[in-house]
Design a protein around this motif. Structure first.
Motif, PDB file in Angstrom:
ATOM      1  N   ASP A 379     -69.720  44.749 -25.336  1.00  0.00           N
ATOM      2  CA  ASP A 379     -68.498  44.158 -24.745  1.00  0.00           C
ATOM      3  C   ASP A 379     -68.047  42.894 -25.476  1.00  0.00           C
ATOM      4  N   GLY A 380     -66.772  42.793 -25.679  1.00  0.00           N
ATOM      5  CA  GLY A 380     -66.174  41.555 -26.172  1.00  0.00           C
ATOM      6  C   GLY A 380     -66.403  41.268 -27.646  1.00  0.00           C
ATOM      7  N   ALA A 381     -67.068  42.156 -28.372  1.00  0.00           N
ATOM      8  CA  ALA A 381     -67.321  41.880 -29.791  1.00  0.00           C
ATOM      9  C   ALA A 381     -66.008  41.898 -30.564  1.00  0.00           C
ATOM     10  N   PHE A 382     -65.981  41.143 -31.666  1.00  0.00           N
ATOM     11  CA  PHE A 382     -64.800  41.117 -32.521  1.00  0.00           C
ATOM     12  C   PHE A 382     -65.244  41.541 -33.916  1.00  0.00           C
ATOM     13  N   ILE A 383     -64.777  42.729 -34.325  1.00  0.00           N
ATOM     14  CA  ILE A 383     -65.145  43.234 -35.643  1.00  0.00           C
ATOM     15  C   ILE A 383     -63.996  42.910 -36.586  1.00  0.00           C
ATOM     16  N   GLY A 384     -64.255  42.079 -37.593  1.00  0.00           N
ATOM     17  CA  GLY A 384     -63.185  41.647 -38.502  1.00  0.00           C
ATOM     18  C   GLY A 384     -62.677  42.810 -39.337  1.00  0.00           C
ATOM     19  N   SER A 385     -61.599  42.545 -40.070  1.00  0.00           N
ATOM     20  CA  SER A 385     -61.006  43.611 -40.880  1.00  0.00           C
ATOM     21  C   SER A 385     -61.962  44.070 -41.959  1.00  0.00           C
ATOM     22  N   ASN A 386     -61.893  45.356 -42.262  1.00  0.00           N
ATOM     23  CA  ASN A 386     -62.613  45.928 -43.396  1.00  0.00           C
ATOM     24  C   ASN A 386     -64.136  45.731 -43.339  1.00  0.00           C
ATOM     25  N   CYS A 387     -64.716  45.873 -42.161  1.00  0.00           N
ATOM     26  CA  CYS A 387     -66.177  45.785 -42.041  1.00  0.00           C
ATOM     27  C   CYS A 387     -66.795  47.172 -42.176  1.00  0.00           C
ATOM     28  N   THR A 388     -68.019  47.197 -42.709  1.00  0.00           N
ATOM     29  CA  THR A 388     -68.789  48.432 -42.680  1.00  0.00           C
ATOM     30  C   THR A 388     -70.014  48.163 -41.824  1.00  0.00           C
ATOM     31  N   ILE A 389     -70.244  49.036 -40.863  1.00  0.00           N
ATOM     32  CA  ILE A 389     -71.376  48.832 -39.962  1.00  0.00           C
ATOM     33  C   ILE A 389     -72.298  50.025 -40.151  1.00  0.00           C
ATOM     34  N   VAL A 390     -73.484  49.772 -40.707  1.00  0.00           N
ATOM     35  CA  VAL A 390     -74.350  50.872 -41.114  1.00  0.00           C
ATOM     36  C   VAL A 390     -75.373  51.180 -40.016  1.00  0.00           C
ATOM     37  N   ALA A 391     -75.265  52.358 -39.434  1.00  0.00           N
ATOM     38  CA  ALA A 391     -76.136  52.758 -38.320  1.00  0.00           C
ATOM     39  C   ALA A 391     -77.514  53.176 -38.836  1.00  0.00           C
ATOM     40  N   PRO A 392     -78.571  53.043 -38.001  1.00  0.00           N
ATOM     41  CA  PRO A 392     -78.522  52.562 -36.620  1.00  0.00           C
ATOM     42  C   PRO A 392     -78.506  51.039 -36.558  1.00  0.00           C
ATOM     43  N   VAL A 393     -77.590  50.512 -35.776  1.00  0.00           N
ATOM     44  CA  VAL A 393     -77.499  49.060 -35.644  1.00  0.00           C
ATOM     45  C   VAL A 393     -76.712  48.724 -34.377  1.00  0.00           C
ATOM     46  N   LYS A 394     -76.921  47.473 -33.933  1.00  0.00           N
ATOM     47  CA  LYS A 394     -76.206  47.040 -32.733  1.00  0.00           C
ATOM     48  C   LYS A 394     -75.505  45.715 -32.995  1.00  0.00           C
ATOM     49  N   VAL A 395     -74.280  45.633 -32.542  1.00  0.00           N
ATOM     50  CA  VAL A 395     -73.553  44.363 -32.583  1.00  0.00           C
ATOM     51  C   VAL A 395     -73.493  43.892 -31.134  1.00  0.00           C
ATOM     52  N   GLY A 396     -74.071  42.698 -30.876  1.00  0.00           N
ATOM     53  CA  GLY A 396     -74.232  42.249 -29.493  1.00  0.00           C
ATOM     54  C   GLY A 396     -72.937  41.783 -28.844  1.00  0.00           C
ATOM     55  N   LYS A 397     -73.087  41.416 -27.574  1.00  0.00           N
ATOM     56  CA  LYS A 397     -71.941  40.973 -26.765  1.00  0.00           C
ATOM     57  C   LYS A 397     -71.247  39.775 -27.402  1.00  0.00           C
ATOM     58  N   ASN A 398     -69.938  39.806 -27.415  1.00  0.00           N
ATOM     59  CA  ASN A 398     -69.109  38.695 -27.913  1.00  0.00           C
ATOM     60  C   ASN A 398     -69.445  38.261 -29.332  1.00  0.00           C
ATOM     61  N   ALA A 399     -70.145  39.082 -30.078  1.00  0.00           N
ATOM     62  CA  ALA A 399     -70.464  38.734 -31.465  1.00  0.00           C
ATOM     63  C   ALA A 399     -69.224  38.921 -32.331  1.00  0.00           C
ATOM     64  N   THR A 400     -69.244  38.287 -33.511  1.00  0.00           N
ATOM     65  CA  THR A 400     -68.133  38.442 -34.460  1.00  0.00           C
ATOM     66  C   THR A 400     -68.703  38.862 -35.807  1.00  0.00           C
ATOM     67  N   THR A 401     -68.046  39.806 -36.456  1.00  0.00           N
ATOM     68  CA  THR A 401     -68.411  40.116 -37.839  1.00  0.00           C
ATOM     69  C   THR A 401     -67.213  39.723 -38.687  1.00  0.00           C
ATOM     70  N   GLY A 402     -67.427  38.878 -39.676  1.00  0.00           N
ATOM     71  CA  GLY A 402     -66.312  38.371 -40.487  1.00  0.00           C
ATOM     72  C   GLY A 402     -65.703  39.473 -41.330  1.00  0.00           C
TER      73      GLY A 402
END
Ligand code: UD1
Ligand code: CA
Length: 433
Positions: A379-402
């Motif tokens: 919930d509430g996470a902010f994924i910045g433009s043009n991110c690659t998220i390689v599974a398995p992985v978790k982005v926590g609550k309200n986290a931001t990826t630049g």
């Protein structure tokens, strides 16, 4: 008219025989004809679904050509399969089911449907069953009135409106060919009349086949009555014999499916450019924008925005208010309430919480060449433009990826964490987030 209870009982006393042994030569396919698909499901599955929706529980399918393939596809369904060794015609196909019909003692009505006519509606099936029972006729035929009756069998009526005979196109006189009322290939028979009549069919006709519709003549000669129920929507009678017919069926399904959703309160901005699989469910006040393709079992809840230029695939769930925009593909993923992924993304095998923003160009890399893995974005996470998220992985609550970061597998982003770079590194944790 009979009560709902009588109706239900009628359906229980009925068996549906579906003819599916034919080869479908004109499709020029290595696959069994009835396993070709329209609106995401096989032709045979559409017929089976219509039968089940009508409340008929017992189904017997006659298979022949590529029978193992067909049986395998329906391995999880309660269907009795009967084998027709030689394709001697529709009359012979039904004859193969006689020992099954005799065994089912409580059955007194037999529906016969074509496995290659997928657009039949459950309402028409119910109408045939009711009409046969109410008129105590030997058979009720489902007919259609076509501008171009092509090669369908022609319905010949007598002066009192009952059906006198059905003539196959190849056997018809010029006058009979001019008749626009055609045989859909769907019938409801009185079981005993059917079993008795089948022994009287012959192969003396243009195709040297046992024609099931020849039973009508047999019944009439014996003084029994045959009635017709005529469809309003002629798409219902469409039989698939060629790839062209398959495309027509697809169009007819799309029209029907789109109407269904609009009637349920869904806005389709330009139905002609929107494709929705028959298994999709959509709740009211969702808006689907043009050029959207939704395939497989997909669930879209209320107030969502989908499209333009969006693809949603098998196993996707959009919660209330989710927005999926242009050039975004979502596969087997859950998208939480009011979450947005509006531009240029691939989201696969991902569980996304509520109020998440997925920046333009984000990719969840779910496949390492061998297996698929799950990404979790809370919930509430902010994924910045043009991110690659390689599974398995978790982005926590309200986290931001630049913007431009690559979150590598196993390197979970903690709640409120801010990560940037390639590979993404934690630079701070937000306070009071
Ligand atoms: C049949 C009807 C025709 C009707 C049309 C509707 C006959 C003789 N004619 O014609 O009046 O207008 O359907 O679409 O019935 N099948 C078998 N075993 C066989 C032959 C056919 O299982 O030996 C199955 C086919 O797989 C198909 C269905 O029966 O699902 C209809 O057979 P098809 O050969 O396509 O009949 P049509 O010529 O279309
Ligand atoms: Ca046919």
């Amino acid at each position: 008219m009979c009560s709902t209870k009588d109706r239900e009982q009628n359906m229980k006393n009925t068996v549906a025989v579906i003819l599916a042994a034919g080869e479908g030569t004109r499709l020029k396919s290595a696959k069994a004809k009835v396993l070709h698909k329209a609106a995401g499901q096989t032709l045979l599955a559409h017929v089976v679904n219509a039968v089940r929706r009508a409340g008929v529980e017992k189904i017997c399918a006659v298979v022949g050509h590529k029978k193992e393939e067909v049986k395998k596809e329906f391995a999880n369904e309660e269907i009795e399969f009967v084998f027709q060794k030689e394709l001697l015609g529709t009359g012979d196909a039904v004859k193969r089911t006689v020992s099954y019909l005799k065994k089912e003692k409580e059955i007194d009505q037999v529906l016969v449907l074509c496995g290659d006519a997928p657009l039949i509606r459950s309402e028409s099936i119910e109408d045939m069953i009711q009409s046969q029972r109410e008129n105590e006729s030997a058979c009720t035929v489902l007919t259609g009135i076509l501008d171009n009756p092509a090669s369908y069998g022609r319905i010949i009526r007598s002066s009192d409106g009952s059906i006198e005979k059905i003539v196959e196109y190849k056997d018809a006189t010029e006058k009979e060919q001019a008749v626009q009322e055609i045989n859909s290939g769907a019938y409801c028979f009185d079981k005993n009349a059917l079993i008795k009549g089948l022994n009287q069919l012959s192969q003396e006709n243009a195709q040297k086949e046992y024609y099931l519709p020849d039973l009508i003549k047999v019944f009439v000669q014996e003084g029994a009555r045959v009635d017709g129920v005529t469809v309003n929507d002629v798409s219902e009678v469409l039989g698939i014999n060629s790839r062209m017919d398959l495309a027509l069926a697809e169009k007819a399904f799309q029209k029907r499916i789109n109407l269904f959703h609009m009637e349920n309160g869904v806005t389709l901005m330009d139905p002609d450019t929107i494709y929705i699989d028959s298994r999709v469910t959509i709740e009211p006040d969702t808006i689907i924008y043009p050029f959207t393709y939704i395939e497989g079992e997909v669930k879209i809840k209320k107030n969502c925005h989908v499209g333009p230029f969006t693809q949603l695939r098998q196993g996707t769930l959009l919660e209330d208010g989710a927005e999926i925009g242009n050039f975004t593909e979502v596969k087997k993923s859950k998208v939480g309430k009011n979450t947005k992924a509006k531009h240029l993304s691939y989201i696969g095998d991902t569980v996304i919480g509520d109020k998440v923003n997925i920046g333009a160009g984000t990719i969840t890399a779910n496949y390492d060449g061998k297996a698929k893995y799950v990404t979790i974005i809370e919930d509430g996470a902010f994924i910045g433009s043009n991110c690659t998220i390689v599974a398995p992985v978790k982005v926590g609550k309200n986290a931001t990826t630049g913007a431009g970061s690559v979150v590598t597998k196993g390197h979970d982003v903690p709640d409120n964490g801010v990560v940037i770079g390639v590979p993404a590194k934690l630079i701070k944790k937000k306070v009071n987030a």
